[in-house]
Design a protein around this motif. Structure first.
Motif, PDB file in Angstrom:
ATOM      1  N   ASP A 123       0.671  -0.961  -0.046  1.00  0.00           N
ATOM      2  CA  ASP A 123       0.117   0.131   0.111  1.00  0.00           C
ATOM      3  C   ASP A 123       0.748   1.210   0.121  1.00  0.00           C
ATOM      4  O   ASP A 123       1.610   1.558   0.951  1.00  0.00           O
ATOM      5  N   LYS A 124       0.855   2.108  -1.172  1.00  0.00           N
ATOM      6  CA  LYS A 124       1.507   2.992  -1.180  1.00  0.00           C
ATOM      7  C   LYS A 124       1.308   4.202  -0.097  1.00  0.00           C
ATOM      8  O   LYS A 124       2.193   5.423   0.090  1.00  0.00           O
ATOM      9  N   THR A 125       0.423   4.158   0.838  1.00  0.00           N
ATOM     10  CA  THR A 125      -0.041   5.211   1.612  1.00  0.00           C
ATOM     11  C   THR A 125       0.316   4.602   2.798  1.00  0.00           C
ATOM     12  O   THR A 125       0.199   5.500   3.957  1.00  0.00           O
ATOM     13  N   LEU A 126       0.950   3.589   3.136  1.00  0.00           N
ATOM     14  CA  LEU A 126       1.231   2.884   4.451  1.00  0.00           C
ATOM     15  C   LEU A 126       2.307   4.009   5.155  1.00  0.00           C
ATOM     16  O   LEU A 126       1.715   3.891   6.671  1.00  0.00           O
ATOM     17  N   PHE A 127       3.025   4.609   4.872  1.00  0.00           N
ATOM     18  CA  PHE A 127       4.077   5.409   5.604  1.00  0.00           C
ATOM     19  C   PHE A 127       3.628   6.819   5.396  1.00  0.00           C
ATOM     20  O   PHE A 127       4.300   7.567   5.916  1.00  0.00           O
ATOM     21  N   LYS A 165       9.588  -2.538   1.729  1.00  0.00           N
ATOM     22  CA  LYS A 165      10.393  -1.237   1.381  1.00  0.00           C
ATOM     23  C   LYS A 165      10.128  -1.123  -0.226  1.00  0.00           C
ATOM     24  O   LYS A 165      10.540  -0.147  -0.844  1.00  0.00           O
ATOM     25  N   GLY A 166       9.352  -2.086  -0.691  1.00  0.00           N
ATOM     26  CA  GLY A 166       8.836  -1.946  -2.167  1.00  0.00           C
ATOM     27  C   GLY A 166       8.580  -0.382  -2.697  1.00  0.00           C
ATOM     28  O   GLY A 166       9.166  -0.133  -3.531  1.00  0.00           O
ATOM     29  N   LYS A 202       9.829  -2.177  -8.597  1.00  0.00           N
ATOM     30  CA  LYS A 202       9.314  -1.325  -7.471  1.00  0.00           C
ATOM     31  C   LYS A 202      10.173  -0.112  -7.407  1.00  0.00           C
ATOM     32  O   LYS A 202      11.209  -0.025  -7.860  1.00  0.00           O
ATOM     33  N   ASP A 203       9.656   0.711  -6.498  1.00  0.00           N
ATOM     34  CA  ASP A 203      10.441   1.995  -6.107  1.00  0.00           C
ATOM     35  C   ASP A 203      11.765   1.736  -5.555  1.00  0.00           C
ATOM     36  O   ASP A 203      12.637   2.356  -5.764  1.00  0.00           O
TER      37      ASP A 203
END
Length: 268
Positions: A123-127, A165-166, A202-203
Protein backbone atom coordinates in the motif's frame (compact mmCIF):
# COMPACT_ATOMS: atom_id res chain seq x y z
CA UNK A 1 23.78 -25.29 -10.89
CA UNK A 2 21.01 -22.74 -11.47
CA UNK A 3 17.53 -22.81 -9.97
CA UNK A 4 14.56 -20.50 -9.47
CA UNK A 5 11.85 -21.37 -6.94
CA UNK A 6 9.60 -18.32 -7.20
CA UNK A 7 7.50 -18.04 -10.37
CA UNK A 8 3.89 -17.13 -11.09
CA UNK A 9 1.50 -17.44 -14.02
CA UNK A 10 -1.92 -16.26 -15.21
CA UNK A 11 -4.02 -17.87 -12.45
CA UNK A 12 -3.12 -15.25 -9.84
CA UNK A 13 -4.56 -12.48 -12.01
CA UNK A 14 -1.50 -10.21 -12.08
CA UNK A 15 0.99 -12.36 -13.99
CA UNK A 16 0.99 -13.38 -17.63
CA UNK A 17 1.72 -16.64 -19.40
CA UNK A 18 1.09 -20.33 -18.92
CA UNK A 19 3.11 -22.50 -16.55
CA UNK A 20 4.66 -24.14 -19.60
CA UNK A 21 6.04 -20.76 -20.73
CA UNK A 22 7.96 -20.40 -17.46
CA UNK A 23 9.33 -23.92 -17.68
CA UNK A 24 10.46 -23.36 -21.26
CA UNK A 25 12.12 -20.12 -20.19
CA UNK A 26 13.94 -22.06 -17.48
CA UNK A 27 15.21 -24.58 -20.03
CA UNK A 28 16.38 -21.78 -22.33
CA UNK A 29 18.27 -20.09 -19.49
CA UNK A 30 20.06 -23.25 -18.44
CA UNK A 31 18.22 -23.87 -15.16
CA UNK A 32 18.46 -27.33 -13.66
CA UNK A 33 15.47 -26.73 -11.37
CA UNK A 34 12.41 -24.53 -11.66
CA UNK A 35 9.77 -24.20 -8.99
CA UNK A 36 6.22 -23.13 -9.76
CA UNK A 37 4.80 -21.15 -6.85
CA UNK A 38 1.72 -19.16 -7.73
CA UNK A 39 -0.24 -17.28 -5.07
CA UNK A 40 -2.43 -19.46 -2.87
CA UNK A 41 -6.17 -18.88 -2.83
CA UNK A 42 -7.64 -16.97 0.10
CA UNK A 43 -8.86 -20.19 1.67
CA UNK A 44 -10.55 -18.41 4.58
CA UNK A 45 -12.88 -16.40 2.36
CA UNK A 46 -16.38 -17.55 1.51
CA UNK A 47 -15.84 -16.22 -2.01
CA UNK A 48 -14.34 -18.58 -4.56
CA UNK A 49 -11.88 -15.96 -5.79
CA UNK A 50 -11.50 -13.23 -3.23
CA UNK A 51 -9.47 -10.39 -4.81
CA UNK A 52 -9.21 -11.89 -8.34
CA UNK A 53 -6.26 -9.70 -9.29
CA UNK A 54 -4.15 -11.06 -6.42
CA UNK A 55 -4.62 -14.81 -6.04
CA UNK A 56 -6.10 -17.85 -7.74
CA UNK A 57 -9.61 -19.12 -7.12
CA UNK A 58 -10.18 -21.93 -4.63
CA UNK A 59 -11.91 -23.88 -7.39
CA UNK A 60 -8.73 -23.67 -9.52
CA UNK A 61 -6.35 -24.89 -6.82
CA UNK A 62 -6.54 -28.58 -7.78
CA UNK A 63 -6.24 -27.69 -11.47
CA UNK A 64 -3.02 -25.86 -10.63
CA UNK A 65 -1.62 -28.86 -8.78
CA UNK A 66 -2.59 -31.28 -11.55
CA UNK A 67 -1.05 -29.11 -14.24
CA UNK A 68 2.28 -28.72 -12.46
CA UNK A 69 2.49 -32.46 -11.74
CA UNK A 70 1.71 -33.30 -15.38
CA UNK A 71 4.38 -30.89 -16.61
CA UNK A 72 6.83 -32.31 -14.08
CA UNK A 73 6.49 -35.69 -15.81
CA UNK A 74 6.60 -34.19 -19.29
CA UNK A 75 9.84 -32.31 -18.69
CA UNK A 76 11.63 -35.04 -16.75
CA UNK A 77 15.20 -35.25 -18.00
CA UNK A 78 15.14 -31.67 -19.34
CA UNK A 79 14.54 -29.73 -16.16
CA UNK A 80 13.37 -30.65 -12.68
CA UNK A 81 9.93 -29.05 -12.22
CA UNK A 82 8.98 -28.61 -8.57
CA UNK A 83 5.50 -28.08 -7.15
CA UNK A 84 5.42 -25.14 -4.81
CA UNK A 85 3.07 -22.38 -3.78
CA UNK A 86 3.47 -18.90 -2.34
CA UNK A 87 1.21 -18.92 0.65
CA UNK A 88 -0.13 -15.88 2.44
CA UNK A 89 0.32 -15.98 6.19
CA UNK A 90 -2.66 -15.06 8.34
CA UNK A 91 -2.10 -16.24 11.93
CA UNK A 92 -5.82 -16.33 12.62
CA UNK A 93 -6.36 -18.73 9.70
CA UNK A 94 -3.41 -21.10 10.14
CA UNK A 95 -5.51 -24.23 10.52
CA UNK A 96 -7.54 -23.51 7.38
CA UNK A 97 -4.34 -23.26 5.34
CA UNK A 98 -2.77 -26.31 6.94
CA UNK A 99 -5.84 -28.37 6.06
CA UNK A 100 -5.74 -27.12 2.47
CA UNK A 101 -2.09 -28.12 2.09
CA UNK A 102 -1.81 -31.34 4.10
CA UNK A 103 -2.60 -33.80 1.29
CA UNK A 104 -0.82 -31.92 -1.51
CA UNK A 105 2.62 -33.30 -2.56
CA UNK A 106 4.32 -29.91 -2.40
CA UNK A 107 8.07 -29.83 -2.80
CA UNK A 108 8.08 -26.60 -0.80
CA UNK A 109 5.86 -23.79 0.40
CA UNK A 110 6.98 -20.17 0.43
CA UNK A 111 5.45 -18.25 3.32
CA UNK A 112 4.97 -14.57 2.53
CA UNK A 113 3.49 -11.83 4.65
CA UNK A 114 1.55 -9.64 2.24
CA UNK A 115 -0.84 -8.09 4.77
CA UNK A 116 0.07 -6.47 8.07
CA UNK A 117 -2.10 -4.37 10.32
CA UNK A 118 -5.03 -4.92 8.00
CA UNK A 119 -3.25 -3.36 5.01
CA UNK A 120 -1.27 -4.62 2.04
CA UNK A 121 2.45 -4.22 2.61
CA UNK A 122 2.54 -2.69 -0.89
CA UNK A 123 0.00 0.00 0.00
CA UNK A 124 1.69 3.20 -1.18
CA UNK A 125 -0.02 5.19 1.57
CA UNK A 126 1.24 2.95 4.37
CA UNK A 127 3.86 5.39 5.63
CA UNK A 128 2.14 8.61 4.60
CA UNK A 129 1.63 11.13 7.40
CA UNK A 130 3.01 8.80 10.05
CA UNK A 131 5.51 9.95 12.66
CA UNK A 132 8.76 8.19 13.50
CA UNK A 133 7.24 6.21 16.37
CA UNK A 134 4.40 4.89 14.22
CA UNK A 135 6.80 3.91 11.44
CA UNK A 136 8.73 1.79 13.92
CA UNK A 137 5.46 0.22 15.13
CA UNK A 138 4.44 -0.67 11.56
CA UNK A 139 7.82 -2.28 10.89
CA UNK A 140 7.72 -4.22 14.16
CA UNK A 141 4.18 -5.48 13.46
CA UNK A 142 5.43 -6.75 10.10
CA UNK A 143 8.45 -8.56 11.54
CA UNK A 144 6.30 -9.95 14.32
CA UNK A 145 4.23 -11.69 11.66
CA UNK A 146 7.37 -12.93 9.92
CA UNK A 147 8.52 -14.47 13.20
CA UNK A 148 5.13 -16.13 13.66
CA UNK A 149 5.29 -17.49 10.13
CA UNK A 150 8.73 -18.98 10.83
CA UNK A 151 7.46 -20.67 14.00
CA UNK A 152 4.28 -21.98 12.35
CA UNK A 153 6.01 -25.00 10.83
CA UNK A 154 4.13 -24.45 7.58
CA UNK A 155 6.96 -23.20 5.39
CA UNK A 156 10.34 -24.19 4.02
CA UNK A 157 11.15 -20.71 2.70
CA UNK A 158 10.09 -17.23 3.74
CA UNK A 159 9.48 -14.85 0.86
CA UNK A 160 10.85 -11.31 0.38
CA UNK A 161 11.31 -10.54 4.09
CA UNK A 162 11.75 -6.80 3.64
CA UNK A 163 9.20 -6.31 0.86
CA UNK A 164 7.57 -3.48 2.78
CA UNK A 165 10.34 -1.32 1.29
CA UNK A 166 8.92 -1.97 -2.19
CA UNK A 167 7.20 1.40 -2.47
CA UNK A 168 8.94 2.99 0.51
CA UNK A 169 12.71 2.58 0.17
CA UNK A 170 13.31 4.44 3.46
CA UNK A 171 11.81 1.41 5.21
CA UNK A 172 15.33 -0.06 5.42
CA UNK A 173 16.46 2.94 7.49
CA UNK A 174 13.79 2.51 10.18
CA UNK A 175 15.79 1.17 13.11
CA UNK A 176 14.37 -1.64 15.23
CA UNK A 177 15.93 -4.72 16.85
CA UNK A 178 12.95 -6.79 15.64
CA UNK A 179 14.66 -7.42 12.29
CA UNK A 180 17.61 -9.12 13.95
CA UNK A 181 15.31 -10.95 16.38
CA UNK A 182 13.33 -12.27 13.42
CA UNK A 183 16.49 -13.56 11.73
CA UNK A 184 17.54 -15.28 14.94
CA UNK A 185 14.15 -17.01 15.11
CA UNK A 186 14.32 -18.02 11.43
CA UNK A 187 17.76 -19.52 12.01
CA UNK A 188 16.53 -21.44 15.04
CA UNK A 189 13.59 -22.79 13.02
CA UNK A 190 15.96 -24.10 10.33
CA UNK A 191 14.12 -22.61 7.37
CA UNK A 192 15.43 -20.49 4.51
CA UNK A 193 14.82 -16.98 3.29
CA UNK A 194 14.96 -16.11 -0.37
CA UNK A 195 16.93 -13.55 -2.27
CA UNK A 196 14.17 -12.19 -4.48
CA UNK A 197 15.21 -10.10 -7.48
CA UNK A 198 11.83 -8.51 -8.15
CA UNK A 199 12.32 -5.33 -6.12
CA UNK A 200 13.85 -3.84 -9.27
CA UNK A 201 10.27 -3.55 -10.54
CA UNK A 202 9.26 -1.32 -7.62
CA UNK A 203 10.53 1.95 -6.18
CA UNK A 204 13.06 0.20 -3.97
CA UNK A 205 14.87 -1.33 -6.95
CA UNK A 206 17.54 -3.94 -6.28
CA UNK A 207 16.65 -7.11 -4.39
CA UNK A 208 14.89 -8.32 -1.30
CA UNK A 209 16.38 -8.47 1.29
CA UNK A 210 18.99 -5.76 1.79
CA UNK A 211 22.69 -6.61 2.11
CA UNK A 212 22.52 -5.68 5.79
CA UNK A 213 19.84 -8.31 6.38
CA UNK A 214 21.82 -10.90 4.42
CA UNK A 215 24.89 -10.23 6.56
CA UNK A 216 22.84 -10.75 9.72
CA UNK A 217 21.25 -13.87 8.20
CA UNK A 218 24.73 -15.34 7.71
CA UNK A 219 25.55 -14.62 11.36
CA UNK A 220 22.41 -16.45 12.54
CA UNK A 221 22.94 -19.43 10.26
CA UNK A 222 19.96 -18.72 7.99
CA UNK A 223 20.01 -20.57 4.66
CA UNK A 224 19.41 -18.66 1.45
CA UNK A 225 17.27 -19.72 -1.49
CA UNK A 226 16.67 -17.90 -4.76
CA UNK A 227 13.55 -16.66 -6.50
CA UNK A 228 13.06 -14.25 -9.36
CA UNK A 229 9.41 -13.77 -8.38
CA UNK A 230 8.81 -13.64 -12.11
CA UNK A 231 5.37 -12.61 -13.28
CA UNK A 232 6.46 -12.81 -16.92
CA UNK A 233 8.46 -15.70 -18.39
CA UNK A 234 11.24 -13.34 -19.48
CA UNK A 235 12.33 -12.86 -15.86
CA UNK A 236 12.87 -16.52 -14.99
CA UNK A 237 16.28 -16.92 -13.34
CA UNK A 238 16.80 -13.16 -13.45
CA UNK A 239 20.20 -12.14 -11.99
CA UNK A 240 20.91 -15.55 -10.46
CA UNK A 241 24.64 -15.23 -11.20
CA UNK A 242 24.81 -11.75 -9.65
CA UNK A 243 23.05 -13.02 -6.53
CA UNK A 244 25.58 -15.85 -6.21
CA UNK A 245 28.41 -13.35 -6.55
CA UNK A 246 26.99 -11.09 -3.86
CA UNK A 247 26.34 -13.98 -1.48
CA UNK A 248 29.95 -15.16 -1.86
CA UNK A 249 31.19 -11.63 -1.13
CA UNK A 250 29.13 -11.60 2.07
CA UNK A 251 30.53 -14.97 3.10
CA UNK A 252 27.91 -17.55 2.11
CA UNK A 253 29.22 -20.81 0.72
CA UNK A 254 25.93 -22.37 -0.30
CA UNK A 255 22.33 -21.84 -1.33
CA UNK A 256 19.42 -24.23 -0.88
CA UNK A 257 16.28 -25.39 -2.59
CA UNK A 258 13.72 -27.94 -1.45
CA UNK A 259 12.49 -31.14 -3.06
CA UNK A 260 9.81 -33.18 -1.31
CA UNK A 261 10.35 -30.64 1.51
CA UNK A 262 13.91 -31.85 1.98
CA UNK A 263 16.72 -29.31 1.85
CA UNK A 264 19.00 -29.63 -1.18
CA UNK A 265 22.43 -27.97 -0.96
CA UNK A 266 23.92 -26.01 -3.87
CA UNK A 267 27.50 -24.85 -3.42
CA UNK A 268 28.33 -21.38 -4.72
Amino acid sequence: MKFDLHTHHYRCGHASGEIRNYIEAGVERGLSVIGISDHSPFFWSEEDQYKPGIAMAKSDFQNYINEVLALKEEYEGKIDVLLGIESDFFPEHIEIYKQAYEKVPFDYIIGSVHFSGGKSIFDKTLFHETDKKRKVEIKEEYYGLIMESARSGMFQILGHIDAMKGFYPAFSEIATPEVETALKVIGECGIAIEVNTSAKNKDAEGWYPSDDILEKALYYGVDISFGSDSHVPERVGDEFELVCKKLKEIGFQRMVYYKKKQKQIVKI
